[in-house]
Design an enzyme around this catalytic site. Structure first.
Site, short mmCIF file in Angstrom:
data_model
loop_
_atom_site.label_atom_id
_atom_site.label_comp_id
_atom_site.label_asym_id
_atom_site.label_seq_id
_atom_site.Cartn_x
_atom_site.Cartn_y
_atom_site.Cartn_z
N GLY A 1 0.80 -1.21 0.00
CA GLY A 1 0.00 0.00 0.00
C GLY A 1 0.84 1.26 0.00
O GLY A 1 0.49 2.26 -0.63
N GLU B 1 -1.51 5.38 5.20
CA GLU B 1 -0.62 4.22 5.05
C GLU B 1 0.59 4.33 5.98
O GLU B 1 1.67 3.80 5.69
CB GLU B 1 -0.14 4.05 3.60
CG GLU B 1 -1.27 4.01 2.57
CD GLU B 1 -2.07 2.73 2.57
OE1 GLU B 1 -2.08 2.04 3.59
OE2 GLU B 1 -2.70 2.43 1.54
#
Length: 381
Positions: free
Chosen positions: A240, A362
């Site tokens: 991610g 993230e």
């Protein structure tokens, strides 16, 4: 060439660029201004395989690598970072099910997720645990063949709209070893959503709190084993972080291209702004920094793909550099536009708002520095 793309990678990149040019770029400003969630465009991306980029071919995905995923995300973010990032999150959630789920779970969920007939969210952050993800409190208690899930998740992309929520819950002791991953459906009794968040950017995707009030989730919906959830979450975040870094690169590349076009066409003091050395130096620095961040991102993608021992460190470095650089490039592009850059008539204003959150999600860039330094200390022992 060691740092060149293969012919197949260039072809994948070109497909993503053509899709972006026809389906995303012409519409992105409208989506942003009117807060439109472009579900038809997202499903069109799914028809190209972009909803299951690194889901295995055995599970119906296109089975590409992390560099190819970065190329696709960067290309789509050139048109709209918000929409590209949304598709990235769906990819991460689908990949977790494919990589760690049992065969029966994969058979139930992946066909619809791969086609993006259904869309998945990733649920880790809670109102009381953001950067300290291992401190999450949302509880799942075993009751026969089910878990009873109670708690809330915050800042969830797709909250209230998406169909599937890949969710980290606490089934055991405090800390990372007590966390388990469950797949929870939107229509399970007890699932509800907060009001859509009012955000600085990312207007083409909804964000909301997700609430779970004694939701009964089958044990068969567990991804991996009990206590494996935190490891699954962190492994997913390696990918991610690459994707969100790629989204920053795509948005920043668009801003740089817009700045070049604008400064060549805008005249002050009798000549084009681009003819002033101060402008040329600024553009040169923007290009240099953007290319350097891109090379680190590709190197990190190769390490994540190869499951290298230093993959987490490189993913964190790449995310930190790409998102900080992306924001700095967009900021300078806006400055080169002068007052016009502050207007919604020019895309740099939207890019500035969309890219800012990439330094937070993230894992914040402060946490990226913690990860990098921790991995450095571990490697030196």
């Amino acid at each position: 060439m060691q740092f060149d793309l293969t012919d197949d990678q260039r072809e994948i990149q070109e497909v993503a660029r053509r899709f972006t040019a026809s389906e995303i770029t012409p519409n992105a400003s409208h989506w942003d201004e009117h807060h439109i969630f472009p579900i038809d465009t997202i499903r069109a991306a799914g028809a190209l395989g972009f909803g299951a980029i690194y889901v295995s071919e055995a599970s119906g995905g296109i089975g590409l690598g992390r560099i190819e995923a970065a190329l696709i995300m960067e290309a789509m973010a050139y048109g709209c970072p918000s929409t590209s990032a949304f598709i990235s999150i769906h990819n991460m959630a689908s990949w977790m099910i494919d990589s760690f789920g049992a065969a029966e779970l994969k058979a139930r969920y992946l066909p619809a997720l791969v086609a993006m007939d259904k869309i998945a969210s990733y649920c880790l952050t809670e109102p009381g645990s953001g950067s300290d993800a291992a401190a999450l409190r949302m509880r799942a208690v075993r009751d026969g063949d089910d878990y009873i899930v109670t708690g809330s998740k915050a800042f969830i992309s797709g909250g209230g709209v998406n169909d599937v929520y890949v969710t980290m819950v606490r089934t055991g002791v405090d800390g990372p070893k007590g966390i388990t991953c469950l797949v929870i459906d939107k229509d399970m009794p007890g699932v509800s959503f907060g009001a859509p968040e009012r955000k600085l950017g990312w207007h083409s995707q909804p964000t909301a709190q997700v609430n779970f009030d004694a939701v009964r989730v089958p044990v068969a919906n567990r991804v991996g084993e009990e206590g494996q959830g935190f490891a699954i979450a962190m492994t997913g975040l390696d990918g991610g972080r690459l994707n969100i870094g790629a989204c920053s690169l795509g948005g920043a590349q668009r801003a740089l291209d817009e700045a070049v076009t604008y400064t060549r066409g805008r005249s002050q003091f009798g000549k084009a702004i681009a003819d002033f050395q101060a402008t040329q130096f600024k553009l040169a620095d923007m290009e240099t920094e953007l290319q350097a961040a891109r090379m680190l991102l590709y190197a990190a993608a190769a390490r994540v793909e190869d499951n290298a021992p230093d993959k987490t460190r490189f993913a964190a470095m790449a995310k930190r550099l790409a998102t900080d650089t992306g924001m700095a490039v967009v900021d300078r592009a806006l400055q080169l536009h002068g007052g016009y850059g502050y207007l919604m008539d020019y895309p740099v204003e939207r890019l500035f708002r969309d890219l800012r959150v990439h330094q937070i999600l993230e894992g914040t860039n402060e946490i990226m520095r913690v990860v990098i330094s921790r991995e450095l200390m571990r490697a030196s022992n």
